[in-house]
Design an enzyme around this catalytic site. Structure first.
Site, PDB file in Angstrom:
ATOM      1  N   ARG A 111       0.854  -1.180   0.000  1.00 36.20           N
ATOM      2  CA  ARG A 111       0.000   0.000   0.000  1.00 36.20           C
ATOM      3  C   ARG A 111       0.895   1.236   0.000  1.00 36.20           C
ATOM      4  O   ARG A 111       1.987   1.223   0.553  1.00 36.20           O
ATOM      5  CB  ARG A 111      -0.874   0.042   1.264  1.00 36.20           C
ATOM      6  CG  ARG A 111      -2.087  -0.858   1.241  1.00 36.20           C
ATOM      7  CD  ARG A 111      -2.976  -0.593   2.438  1.00 36.20           C
ATOM      8  NE  ARG A 111      -2.325  -0.899   3.692  1.00 36.20           N
ATOM      9  CZ  ARG A 111      -1.868   0.002   4.541  1.00 36.20           C
ATOM     10  NH1 ARG A 111      -1.997   1.294   4.291  1.00 36.20           N
ATOM     11  NH2 ARG A 111      -1.269  -0.366   5.653  1.00 36.20           N
ATOM     12  N   TYR A 260      -1.554  -3.906  -6.567  1.00 32.46           N
ATOM     13  CA  TYR A 260      -1.278  -4.642  -5.340  1.00 32.46           C
ATOM     14  C   TYR A 260      -2.363  -4.493  -4.270  1.00 32.46           C
ATOM     15  O   TYR A 260      -2.801  -3.384  -3.966  1.00 32.46           O
ATOM     16  CB  TYR A 260       0.061  -4.201  -4.739  1.00 32.46           C
ATOM     17  CG  TYR A 260       0.601  -5.236  -3.791  1.00 32.46           C
ATOM     18  CD1 TYR A 260       1.377  -6.295  -4.270  1.00 32.46           C
ATOM     19  CD2 TYR A 260       0.296  -5.206  -2.442  1.00 32.46           C
ATOM     20  CE1 TYR A 260       1.833  -7.272  -3.413  1.00 32.46           C
ATOM     21  CE2 TYR A 260       0.757  -6.187  -1.588  1.00 32.46           C
ATOM     22  CZ  TYR A 260       1.534  -7.220  -2.081  1.00 32.46           C
ATOM     23  OH  TYR A 260       1.977  -8.197  -1.232  1.00 32.46           O
ATOM     24  N   LYS A 269      -9.387  -2.281   2.408  1.00 32.43           N
ATOM     25  CA  LYS A 269      -9.059  -1.099   3.205  1.00 32.43           C
ATOM     26  C   LYS A 269      -9.850   0.130   2.735  1.00 32.43           C
ATOM     27  O   LYS A 269     -10.323   0.920   3.552  1.00 32.43           O
ATOM     28  CB  LYS A 269      -7.560  -0.810   3.149  1.00 32.43           C
ATOM     29  CG  LYS A 269      -6.671  -1.988   3.554  1.00 32.43           C
ATOM     30  CD  LYS A 269      -6.929  -2.471   4.961  1.00 32.43           C
ATOM     31  CE  LYS A 269      -5.895  -3.514   5.391  1.00 32.43           C
ATOM     32  NZ  LYS A 269      -6.199  -4.067   6.736  1.00 32.43           N
ATOM     33  N   HIS A 289     -10.665  -1.953  12.259  1.00 32.32           N
ATOM     34  CA  HIS A 289      -9.565  -2.818  11.835  1.00 32.32           C
ATOM     35  C   HIS A 289      -9.371  -3.896  12.906  1.00 32.32           C
ATOM     36  O   HIS A 289      -8.400  -3.860  13.668  1.00 32.32           O
ATOM     37  CB  HIS A 289      -8.310  -1.951  11.664  1.00 32.32           C
ATOM     38  CG  HIS A 289      -7.187  -2.620  10.952  1.00 32.32           C
ATOM     39  ND1 HIS A 289      -5.880  -2.196  11.046  1.00 32.32           N
ATOM     40  CD2 HIS A 289      -7.165  -3.675  10.128  1.00 32.32           C
ATOM     41  CE1 HIS A 289      -5.109  -2.968  10.313  1.00 32.32           C
ATOM     42  NE2 HIS A 289      -5.863  -3.882   9.752  1.00 32.32           N
ATOM     43  N   SER A 311       0.244  -3.590  12.758  1.00 26.80           N
ATOM     44  CA  SER A 311       0.910  -4.648  11.995  1.00 26.80           C
ATOM     45  C   SER A 311       2.037  -5.276  12.827  1.00 26.80           C
ATOM     46  O   SER A 311       2.531  -4.682  13.785  1.00 26.80           O
ATOM     47  CB  SER A 311       1.447  -4.095  10.685  1.00 26.80           C
ATOM     48  OG  SER A 311       2.228  -2.963  10.935  1.00 26.80           O
ATOM     49  N   CYS A 313       1.899  -7.783  14.882  1.00 22.80           N
ATOM     50  CA  CYS A 313       1.515  -8.278  16.206  1.00 22.80           C
ATOM     51  C   CYS A 313       0.910  -9.682  16.140  1.00 22.80           C
ATOM     52  O   CYS A 313       0.544 -10.241  17.176  1.00 22.80           O
ATOM     53  CB  CYS A 313       0.530  -7.332  16.872  1.00 22.80           C
ATOM     54  SG  CYS A 313       1.275  -5.779  17.421  1.00 22.80           S
ATOM     55  N   ASP A 336      -9.335  -9.522  10.010  1.00 19.57           N
ATOM     56  CA  ASP A 336      -8.850  -8.178   9.681  1.00 19.57           C
ATOM     57  C   ASP A 336      -9.840  -7.047   9.959  1.00 19.57           C
ATOM     58  O   ASP A 336      -9.439  -6.009  10.450  1.00 19.57           O
ATOM     59  CB  ASP A 336      -8.410  -8.127   8.215  1.00 19.57           C
ATOM     60  CG  ASP A 336      -7.503  -6.952   7.908  1.00 19.57           C
ATOM     61  OD1 ASP A 336      -6.706  -6.577   8.786  1.00 19.57           O
ATOM     62  OD2 ASP A 336      -7.595  -6.397   6.804  1.00 19.57           O
ATOM     63  N   ARG A 432       2.018 -12.307   0.181  1.00 21.41           N
ATOM     64  CA  ARG A 432       0.676 -12.615   0.685  1.00 21.41           C
ATOM     65  C   ARG A 432       0.127 -13.950   0.211  1.00 21.41           C
ATOM     66  O   ARG A 432       0.511 -14.451  -0.850  1.00 21.41           O
ATOM     67  CB  ARG A 432      -0.299 -11.530   0.192  1.00 21.41           C
ATOM     68  CG  ARG A 432       0.045 -10.114   0.619  1.00 21.41           C
ATOM     69  CD  ARG A 432      -0.363  -9.864   2.026  1.00 21.41           C
ATOM     70  NE  ARG A 432       0.177  -8.613   2.555  1.00 21.41           N
ATOM     71  CZ  ARG A 432      -0.439  -7.908   3.499  1.00 21.41           C
ATOM     72  NH1 ARG A 432      -1.594  -8.313   3.988  1.00 21.41           N
ATOM     73  NH2 ARG A 432       0.123  -6.816   3.962  1.00 21.41           N
TER      74      ARG A 432
HETATM   75  O1  TSX Z   1       1.573 -14.037  16.504  1.00 23.58           O
HETATM   76  C1  TSX Z   1       2.192 -13.949  17.557  1.00 23.58           C
HETATM   77  N1  TSX Z   1       1.495 -14.025  18.752  1.00 23.58           N
HETATM   78  C2  TSX Z   1       0.023 -14.146  18.770  1.00 23.58           C
HETATM   79  C3  TSX Z   1      -0.377 -15.526  18.569  1.00 23.58           C
HETATM   80  C4  TSX Z   1      -1.581 -16.013  18.811  1.00 23.58           C
HETATM   81  N2  TSX Z   1       3.555 -13.773  17.528  1.00 23.58           N
HETATM   82  C5  TSX Z   1       4.280 -13.625  16.273  1.00 23.58           C
HETATM   83  C6  TSX Z   1       4.340 -12.150  15.947  1.00 23.58           C
HETATM   84  C7  TSX Z   1       4.864 -11.850  14.596  1.00 23.58           C
HETATM   85  C8  TSX Z   1       3.795 -11.505  13.609  1.00 23.58           C
HETATM   86  C9  TSX Z   1       4.228 -13.721  18.711  1.00 23.58           C
HETATM   87  N3  TSX Z   1       5.535 -13.550  18.951  1.00 23.58           N
HETATM   88  C10 TSX Z   1       3.561 -13.820  19.919  1.00 23.58           C
HETATM   89  C11 TSX Z   1       2.162 -14.001  19.961  1.00 23.58           C
HETATM   90  O2  TSX Z   1       1.560 -14.115  21.025  1.00 23.58           O
HETATM   91  N4  TSX Z   1       4.499 -13.704  20.912  1.00 23.58           N
HETATM   92  C12 TSX Z   1       5.681 -13.538  20.295  1.00 23.58           C
HETATM   93  C13 TSX Z   1       6.993 -13.355  20.981  1.00 23.58           C
HETATM   94  C14 TSX Z   1       7.617 -14.700  21.238  1.00 23.58           C
HETATM   95  C15 TSX Z   1       8.307 -15.350  20.246  1.00 23.58           C
HETATM   96  C16 TSX Z   1       8.875 -16.594  20.511  1.00 23.58           C
HETATM   97  C17 TSX Z   1       8.773 -17.166  21.769  1.00 23.58           C
HETATM   98  C18 TSX Z   1       8.091 -16.504  22.754  1.00 23.58           C
HETATM   99  C19 TSX Z   1       7.501 -15.280  22.491  1.00 23.58           C
HETATM  100  N5  TSX Z   1       9.364 -18.363  22.132  1.00 23.58           N
HETATM  101  C20 TSX Z   1      10.097 -19.221  21.384  1.00 23.58           C
HETATM  102  O3  TSX Z   1      10.323 -18.947  20.240  1.00 23.58           O
HETATM  103  C21 TSX Z   1      10.510 -20.469  22.002  1.00 23.58           C
HETATM  104 MN    MN Z   2      -5.090  -5.205   8.229  1.00 25.63          MN
END
Ligand code: TSX
Ligand code: MN
Length: 649
Positions: A111, A260, A269, A289, A311, A313, A336, A432
């Site tokens: 975007r 895209y 969006k 959102h 984004s 998360c 989304d 994607r």
């Molecule tokens: O999506 C994530 N969530 C929500 C899941 C339901 N991620 C990935 C984010 C990138 C888009 C996460 N990353 C989450 C999370 O709750 N927490 C984390 C951070 C994290 C990453 C790895 C570990 C612990 C926490 N542990 C090991 O890798 C062993």
């Molecule tokens: Mn979105």
């Protein structure tokens, strides 16, 4: 294509009654051409008067060679996929069933916020006035005159030699009182195929228009550069002149120059969020959102939650999560966007206006999101992922899913890619998958319910490495709206900065507000007058780090423990204690039974005074610089109250 012929003759006789008035329109039923341009698929007589007028004016402007009115059928889609293969836009992925890989022009991969505008008479209706000398970050405004000029410059004759596709689509289940219809006119068959996945598209939508002839007007062209040279014929675009325009008063979207995702699949969006939020303001509902998930506890009690995250998360991961807490079940309504309104009993109800997932591929794996992995390997269009020599796909995060000894990797640019050697990523970071929602193994049974699902809680979240506890509950609706307005999240900074910065992203809507953010806050505050059963509001943070820099919370399926606490709060359990920022779990009320790792709860729920003094300062600065006079007094008061509570810690 005999099935199309059959459909035509059937619907024609069925339509005769309903269309009696429209048949008075010149040419209808007599000629299947429009201003001398032939309709190569579909039938003009299936268009309502408004749809026909909209089509006519844009045929005149864009001057396409042909018109194709989409019916959404399987045979039509086959035809489009064949065409896309001939043009080199997509290649088949024989490892899977009906999967395709598209590679875009490398200049057309995301975007483009800087070229996205909302057009209103008055600037102040679109964006707050930033403080003197400060660059506004809450959207871009354009005057109607400048919009008309921008459109004429780019669209005049832009479809010469091309087919104009007429794409009727519904955001939300067809016929739901919460749904809205759009018609996208586009010269991109990739957009048509993608819209068929992401929306309810085709003949049934045109039928629906005959009972209520209102739709959001969506005009899209991939364009042609001003010098006439298309660099990459398999992915025509005009990055230099790309522009995405919205005219809320006219329920109108115009997008030029990009094929895209969010720039071209105008239902998402542009419609469901930007135009949607302006319709929602007028009609008294919310276009947000947010993901929507259903959660059932071991007693069999089911509740629905909506959640907004910026984004990076893991929003799609949460929407499809496998809960680690025994006896819990999570089901996905959407990943989304949520359209929500209070019903006659004051219950907030939500639909997912979309029909598919347009998800970021890198990071998606059987570890992070097994349900997505079960969703996306059939009937999917992948864009800008890497491919494998056995006809499959690859991206960063999929290392454990493939055997590197047996296959060779080609990166998203078509170059050989070797694990551990090639320095650039195999898949574009914004690559994607575009997959039908119904393929998700945990899609909620009520995901297409026309009345929507009842929402019991709203979550706001962010990627906050420091200071922000795993979960806290807002004290009340007003405080919750303040919490949404103050959302921030860690993001990879622009090139000039090094490392990461904590960006403000109120309601995870910063790039998607269809009108002035200050008025948006007032609209949220006004919901208090609509219901005496408002959902509770929470803030969650899966990403807090220890003093040693390690994640304090394991996240993913373990987040079900947080959702469990939230559900118990909704049921009125007294498992919360007050803090200056909101309510957090009382000691031992977050269920940690059976967890592999020890969790440092003290560090995870610590609320450091110095951090929150700075946080409140930063929110204050943001509001003063970006929102100014448009900030509702109630939000300013919430900030003052927060500061006072922190002072008294
Ligand atoms: O999506 C994530 N969530 C929500 C899941 C339901 N991620 C990935 C984010 C990138 C888009 C996460 N990353 C989450 C999370 O709750 N927490 C984390 C951070 C994290 C990453 C790895 C570990 C612990 C926490 N542990 C090991 O890798 C062993
Ligand atoms: Mn979105």
């Amino acid at each position: 294509m005999p099935d199309i012929v059959d459909k035509k003759s059937n619907t024609y006789s069925a339509d005769l009654g309903r269309f009696a008035k429209q048949l008075a329109h010149p040419n209808v039923g007599l000629f299947n051409h429009l201003r001398g341009i032939s309709v190569v698929h579909g039938d003009l007589k299936h268009l309502t008067p408004k749809a026909r007028t909209y089509l006519e004016s844009n045929v005149e402007l864009c001057q396409p060679e042909r018109i194709h009115i989409c019916d959404g059928s399987e045979s039509e889609n086959k035809h489009l996929l064949n065409l896309l293969q001939q043009q080199g836009t997509i290649v088949p992925l024989p490892k899977y069933q009906n999967c395709w890989l598209a590679r875009t022009n490398p200049a057309d991969i995301a975007r483009v916020e800087s070229k996205t505008f909302i057009c209103t008479e008055r600037r102040g209706d679109t964006i707050p006035t930033p403080k003197d000398g400060i660059k506004g970050t809450l959207g871009h405004w354009m005057s109607p005159a400048d919009m008309d000029k921008a459109v004429k410059e780019r669209f005049t004759g832009c479809m010469r030699g091309r087919t104009m596709y007429v794409v009727p689509f519904s955001m939300g289940p067809i016929g739901s009182p919460l749904s809205k219809i759009g018609i996208e006119l586009t010269d991109s068959p990739y957009v048509v195929s993608s819209m068929r996945v992401m929306t309810r598209m085709g003949k049934a939508v045109l039928d629906e228009l005959t009972t209520y002839d209102q739709f959001v007007k969506c005009l899209h062209s991939v364009g042609t550069p001003a010098n006439g040279t298309i660099e990459m014929p398999s992915w025509p675009c005009d990055p230099e002149r790309t522009i995405i325009l919205h005219k809320p008063q006219e329920n109108e979207i115009v997008s030029y120059g990009s094929g895209y995702g969010g720039n071209s699949l105008l239902g998402k969006k542009c419609f469901a969020l930007r135009i949607g939020s302006t319709i929602a303001k007028r009609e008294g509902w919310l276009a947000e959102h947010m993901l929507i998930l259903g959660i059932t506890n071991p007693k069999g009690e089911k509740k629905y939650i909506a959640a907004a995250f910026p984004s990076a998360c893991g929003k799609t991961n949460l929407a499809m999560m496998n809960p680690s807490l025994p006896g819990y079940k999570i089901e996905c309504v959407g990943d989304d966007i949520a359209w929500m309104r209070f019903d006659e009993n004051g219950q907030l109800r939500a639909i997912n206006p979309e029909n598919g997932f347009f998800g970021v591929a890198p990071g998606t794996s059987n570890a992070s999101n097994p349900n997505a992995m079960k969703t996306i390997f059939k009937n999917t269009i992948f864009t800008n992922v890497a491919s494998t020599s056995d006809g499959g796909v690859f991206w960063e995060g999929m290392e454990k899913e493939i055997n590197f000894d047996n296959v060779k990797i080609t990166d998203w640019l078509g170059r050989p890619w070797v694990k551990g050697e090639t320095k650039t990523p195999a898949a574009h970071p914004n690559s994607r998958f575009c997959s039908p929602a119904e393929q998700c193994p945990i899609i909620d049974p009520a995901w297409e319910a026309s009345e929507g699902v009842p929402i019991s809680a709203i979550l706001f979240g962010g990627r906050r490495p420091a200071g922000v506890p795993l979960v806290y509950e807002a004290k009340n609706w007003r405080h919750g709206v303040f919490v949404g307005s103050a959302m921030r999240s860690e993001a990879t900074a622009a090139a000039e900065h090094k490392g990461k910065v904590i960006m403000h992203d109120p309601f995870a809507m910063r790039p998607f507000f269809g009108y002035n953010f200050g008025q948006y806050l007032s609209h949220w505050l006004s919901m208090e007058q609509r219901s005496d059963k408002l959902p509770k509001i929470f803030h969650v943070n899966w990403f807090r780090k220890s003093s040693e820099g390690k994640f304090l919370w394991p996240g993913f399926g373990e987040n079900s423990r947080v959702l469990d606490w939230i559900l118990r709060r909704i049921d009125g359990e007294e498992c919360a204690k007050e803090t200056p920022i909101g309510l957090i779990p009382k000691p031992n009320t977050l269920n940690l039974e059976g967890m592999d790792e020890d969790v440092n709860m003290d560090e995870l729920f610590d609320i450091p005074k110095a951090f929150w003094e700075e946080e409140a300062q930063s929110i204050d600065k943001y509001f003063k610089e970006q929102v100014g006079e448009d900030l509702p007094a109630a939000i300013d008061a919430e900030l003052k109250n927060l500061k006072n509570r922190i002072d008294n810690m």
